[in-house]
Design an enzyme around this catalytic site. Structure first.
Site, PDB file in Angstrom:
ATOM      1  N   GLU A  49     120.651  35.445  23.536  1.00  0.00           N
ATOM      2  CA  GLU A  49     119.737  34.351  23.232  1.00  0.00           C
ATOM      3  C   GLU A  49     120.013  33.113  24.093  1.00  0.00           C
ATOM      4  O   GLU A  49     120.325  32.029  23.581  1.00  0.00           O
ATOM      5  CB  GLU A  49     119.804  34.008  21.737  1.00  0.00           C
ATOM      6  CG  GLU A  49     119.339  35.154  20.866  1.00  0.00           C
ATOM      7  CD  GLU A  49     119.339  34.864  19.370  1.00  0.00           C
ATOM      8  OE1 GLU A  49     119.817  33.772  18.971  1.00  0.00           O
ATOM      9  OE2 GLU A  49     118.873  35.716  18.597  1.00  0.00           O
ATOM     10  N   GLU A  93     118.175  42.813  18.698  1.00  0.00           N
ATOM     11  CA  GLU A  93     118.308  42.405  17.295  1.00  0.00           C
ATOM     12  C   GLU A  93     116.928  42.436  16.670  1.00  0.00           C
ATOM     13  O   GLU A  93     115.952  42.024  17.295  1.00  0.00           O
ATOM     14  CB  GLU A  93     118.853  40.975  17.165  1.00  0.00           C
ATOM     15  CG  GLU A  93     120.253  40.752  17.672  1.00  0.00           C
ATOM     16  CD  GLU A  93     120.693  39.296  17.482  1.00  0.00           C
ATOM     17  OE1 GLU A  93     120.022  38.563  16.708  1.00  0.00           O
ATOM     18  OE2 GLU A  93     121.697  38.901  18.101  1.00  0.00           O
TER      19      GLU A  93
END
Length: 574
Positions: free
Chosen positions: A184, A306
């Site tokens: 991220e 994810e």
């Protein structure tokens, strides 16, 4: 997923998700002379990614930012845990790793050898269990990489030093081990909000990572490498930039990655999105049609590194069980149909790392069944009957998804009889009044029976037969730090809450909607018979009267009044 939520990150996420709610889908990905038409031929790297399905995250462990891997509440990883993950049917494991507190000072930025040894030990256990493994730089993304704008040289030097040492340590590991450049990735701690500038910083990191690994020797010359979009977001603009980077690198062993936590209003239960409805479903199809067209259709495999629902991290009741199961069933099979491998985010809330049991076996069964095709479900898993009212035949709409109902069974194992106990007309299941009368003969409030529908394919679907009466709320008082409405739930469960000022206008945070965010501004506590209004709610409530509407899953709505005066709150049943 990041446990710490900084303000700039939350603003970025909320803005992006609100745009997805109120705007149309972005334009298609850029065209390129290398674009493949029709179904892409299956490359070696696509087969590699296919073989990883399904995947699981060892979250909140080696990525913890405290003193050691137990600092966020999970037990120390054992070889048996890794073996159990493989026994559950998982083919790959993502091991998020935060290196920050284990990296020495400049100029060498030496990683603590003991920590590298520990990472290598866990990776070795996963290899012994025949799992594919992904390791990365995880919370380093916000801990220090996010400062790259103002600290460019020191951040890049630290990043390069980390990957140089990691690549060297694992250069002879089997190719079932892959490296992910960073989790991220985000920037802006230096003040920038310039998307183009942030994408350039990410391209520099991804390119440097690629060069370091490829030049490090051993099996790293061809090791699969995983590259994220900015913030690992599957927005079209950010995927376009990642696509450009991958094309520039011209390497057949590159994999794109994005993360997905669902359509935001549904994922956190806000704005009245309590059910798995068309907007939530469309967000899945539009997002992953774009992912497929941008990458997979052009020969670049994709891993959803994810996925989950944000509500998991707050309160198990944020999203109703049946609605949650429908979300995961649809998402999982859609990803499978697009040849996109997915890795479940699990920070300890799904698979117990000491008992090796699933907290929600229904969810696990849905995830595994989705690898083979569609499972059947229904418009709802709740069948509400009002206490004292005459019981009549009750319909439940099934979503057969191409399957056939074979058995309807009570929890005790007794099969119900078609014609006597129920009827099936197309997808309309009718539960007979005589059956419901028998099941609720005790007259108790709450769940009286569970009916299990079995189908010729896929997993089962459970219906809860519930007797309820109108919930009763009582007068009370408290403060902005501690306020709870005494509630006799009477067999019902809370779905959502509205808050408006008696003088007009929506009250509380996110006042673009009257429906407040479940688990962030309010939450029911069934064990103590109360509905808590949380401090986050009152932080953005003006003094005066607020009218609350509590919506329950039976369909009943109960109105309540609160009056705020400074830090004092009084509540009154209406």
């Amino acid at each position: 997923m990041t446990k710490r939520k900084n303000k700039s990150f939350l603003l970025t996420v909320v803005t992006a998700l609100l745009l997805s709610l109120f705007s149309s889908v972005a334009a298609a990905a850029p065209q390129d002379e290398q674009e493949l038409k029709g179904n892409p031929p299956k490359s070696k790297i696509q087969s590699y990614v296919d073989d990883m399905q399904p995947g699981w995250n060892l979250g909140n462990t080696l990525d913890a930012t405290g003193a050691d891997e137990t600092s966020w509440g999970n037990p120390r990883v054992t070889k048996e845990l890794i073996k159990q993950i493989a026994k559950q049917g998982y083919k790959s494991i993502r091991i998020p790793i935060t290196w920050d507190q284990h990296i020495g000072p400049a100029p060498g930025y030496a990683i603590d050898p003991a920590y590298l040894d520990r990472v290598e030990e866990v990776v070795g256990w996963a290899l012994d269990s025949n799992l594919y493994i992904m390791i990365n730089l995880h919370h380093d993304s916000w801990l220090w990489v996010s400062y790259m704008e103002n600290k460019h040289d020191s951040v890049l030097a630290r990043y390069n030093a980390a990957w140089t040492q990691i690549a060297d340590r694992f250069k002879n590991a089997p190719d079932k081990l892959m490296f992910e450049s960073i989790n991220e990735p985000r920037f802006g701690e230096g003040g920038t909000t310039d998307e183009a500038k942030m994408n350039l910083m990410l391209e520099e990191l991804n390119t440097s990572f690629h060069q370091i690994v490829r030049k490090s020797g051993g099996l790293n010359a061809d090791r699969p490498l995983v590259l994220p979009s900015l913030n690992t977001t599957p927005s079209q603009e950010r995927m376009n930039e990642l696509y450009k980077t991958i094309i520039k690198l011209n390497d057949p062993n590159l994999i794109a990655t994005v993360h997905y936590y669902g359509f935001w209003p549904f994922s956190v239960n806000i704005a009245g999105y309590t059910k798995f409805e068309k907007d939530t479903k469309n967000d899945i199809t539009q997002t992953f049609d774009n992912v497929y067209n941008t990458f997979v259709a052009k020969g670049i495999p994709v891993i959803v590194g994810e996925y989950g629902l944000l509500g998991f991290d707050r309160n198990t009741g944020v999203i109703e069980q049946g609605e949650k199961l429908k979300f995961f069933e649809f998402l999982s099979q859609y990803l499978e149909s697009k040849s996109i491998t997915s890795m479940l985010w699990d920070n300890g809330q799904h698979f117990n790392r000491q008992t090796y049991k699933w907290s929600d076996p229904e969810l696990y069964n849905v995830l595994m069944a989705s690898l083979k095709g569609r499972s059947s479900n229904a418009e709802s898993d709740l069948i509400y009957l009002t206490k004292g009212a005459q019981i009549q035949d009750t319909n439940a709409t099934l979503n057969l998804n191409g399957n056939q109902l074979t058995v309807l069974r009570l929890k005790d194992g007794k099969n119900l009889k078609k014609g006597k106990d129920y009827e099936l007309n197309g997808e309309i299941l009718t539960l007979k009044a005589n059956l419901l009368t028998e099941l609720t003969a005790s007259g108790k409030l709450g769940v009286n029976a569970i009916l299990t529908a079995k189908f010729n394919k896929g997993t089962d679907w459970n219906f809860k037969v519930i007797v309820s009466d109108t919930p009763k709320l009582s007068n009370t008082s408290g403060t902005t730090d501690s306020f709870a409405v005494p509630t006799a739930f009477n067999g019902d469960q809370l779905a959502t809450m509205e808050a408006v000022y008696s003088s007009g206008g929506n009250a509380g945070p996110q006042n673009w909607t009257s429906f407040k965010e479940f688990g962030y501004t309010f939450e029911p506590v069934y064990g103590t018979n109360e509905i808590k209004l949380l401090p986050n709610f009152f932080k953005e409530v003006q003094d005066g009267e607020v009218i609350l509407k509590f919506h329950f899953w039976s369909g009943k709505v109960v109105t309540y009044s609160i009056t705020k005066s400074g830090t004092s709150i009084t509540g009154k049943a209406l």
